[in-house]
Design a protein around this motif. Structure first.
Motif, short mmCIF file in Angstrom:
data_model
loop_
_atom_site.label_atom_id
_atom_site.label_comp_id
_atom_site.label_asym_id
_atom_site.label_seq_id
_atom_site.Cartn_x
_atom_site.Cartn_y
_atom_site.Cartn_z
N ILE A 240 31.55 -26.77 -32.51
CA ILE A 240 32.93 -26.15 -32.21
C ILE A 240 33.82 -26.21 -33.33
O ILE A 240 33.83 -26.95 -34.35
CB ILE A 240 33.51 -26.93 -31.00
CG1 ILE A 240 33.84 -28.67 -31.45
CG2 ILE A 240 32.84 -27.02 -29.80
CD1 ILE A 240 34.63 -29.41 -30.53
N VAL A 241 34.79 -25.29 -33.05
CA VAL A 241 35.76 -25.07 -34.29
C VAL A 241 37.22 -26.22 -33.96
O VAL A 241 37.99 -25.54 -32.73
CB VAL A 241 36.35 -23.81 -34.75
CG1 VAL A 241 37.40 -23.86 -35.52
CG2 VAL A 241 35.03 -22.96 -35.11
N GLN A 242 37.38 -27.05 -34.46
CA GLN A 242 38.40 -27.92 -34.09
C GLN A 242 39.83 -27.41 -34.68
O GLN A 242 39.78 -26.81 -35.70
CB GLN A 242 38.24 -29.46 -34.93
CG GLN A 242 36.72 -30.01 -34.46
CD GLN A 242 36.17 -31.25 -35.36
OE1 GLN A 242 36.96 -32.22 -35.13
NE2 GLN A 242 35.79 -30.91 -36.58
N ASP A 243 40.80 -27.84 -34.19
CA ASP A 243 42.22 -27.64 -34.61
C ASP A 243 42.71 -28.83 -35.87
O ASP A 243 41.66 -29.71 -35.88
CB ASP A 243 43.16 -27.58 -33.55
CG ASP A 243 43.51 -28.69 -32.86
OD1 ASP A 243 42.92 -29.84 -33.23
OD2 ASP A 243 44.20 -28.74 -31.83
N GLY A 244 43.64 -28.46 -36.38
CA GLY A 244 43.92 -29.58 -37.31
C GLY A 244 43.89 -31.03 -36.80
O GLY A 244 43.51 -31.82 -37.49
N GLU A 245 44.67 -31.17 -35.82
CA GLU A 245 44.54 -32.59 -35.13
C GLU A 245 43.16 -33.03 -34.93
O GLU A 245 42.88 -34.29 -35.18
CB GLU A 245 45.43 -32.59 -33.83
CG GLU A 245 46.90 -32.29 -34.04
CD GLU A 245 47.66 -33.46 -34.93
OE1 GLU A 245 47.22 -34.78 -34.59
OE2 GLU A 245 48.48 -33.34 -35.62
#
Length: 187
Positions: free
Chosen positions: A49-54
């Motif tokens: 999965i591509v995580q967001d910055g957080e």
């Protein structure tokens, strides 16, 4: 250094070097940290999965896709003029050609390639124009693809560059790729 103590792009790069590990996280939060393993190669496209910055700040593991989202978070919070870029060989067949995402920013009439995930090019690289920067990264991607025996010089014509906005968090690879290639084609 803590995230909230970062004051400059150089600080961000140092923070990432000290805290972020190249790897990926699956939907069930399994961490993959060996890009040379059979497990990575078997699972990456279907599990990553591509995580967001957080998310990346929490897991500390991410590919270039995730790392750019952390970079986006910081550069946005600090009011920089920046772009996030997706580069790939656009061929209409299954392949193992490399892709890459990266962030560029502008400061004092110069353009900077901010790079943490692409091991050979970690750093902040200065250019006189956005076009010069894009050509340089494109050439480095081609060189890497040739070195790893996945491309030839003739394949340069297939490299396309897209500018994309912040994706939804935790997209799978197929949805992420479809999102970024539906963005603005630069070259």
């Amino acid at each position: 250094m803590k995230y909230n103590e970062i004051k400059t792009p150089e600080d961000l790069l140092k923070f990432m070097e000290e805290n972020i590990i190249y790897g990926f996280v699956s939907r069930d939060n399994k961490i993959y940290d060996d890009p040379n393993s059979e497990e990575w190669n078997n699972d990456w496209y279907h599990e990553c999965i591509v995580q967001d910055g957080e998310g990346l700040l929490e897991t500390k593991y991410g590919t270039c896709f995730d790392q750019v989202e952390l970079e986006r978070k910081w550069f946005s919070e600090n009011n920089y003029n920046f772009k996030t870029i997706f580069l790939w060989f656009e061929v209409n067949k299954p392949n193992n050609l490399p892709t890459h995402t990266f962030l560029i920013y502008e400061k004092d009439n110069k353009y900077y390639w901010f790079e943490h995930a692409y091991f050979n090019y970690k750093g902040i690289h200065e250019f006189n124009s956005e076009e010069e920067l894009m050509e340089y990264v494109k050439d480095k991607q081609l060189e890497y693809a040739i070195e790893t025996k996945r491309a030839t010089l003739e394949d340069k014509k297939y490299i396309n560059i897209y500018e994309y906005d912040k994706p939804l968090k935790n997209l799978n690879m197929e949805d992420y790729i479809n999102y970024v290639i539906s963005s603005d084609l630069i070259k």
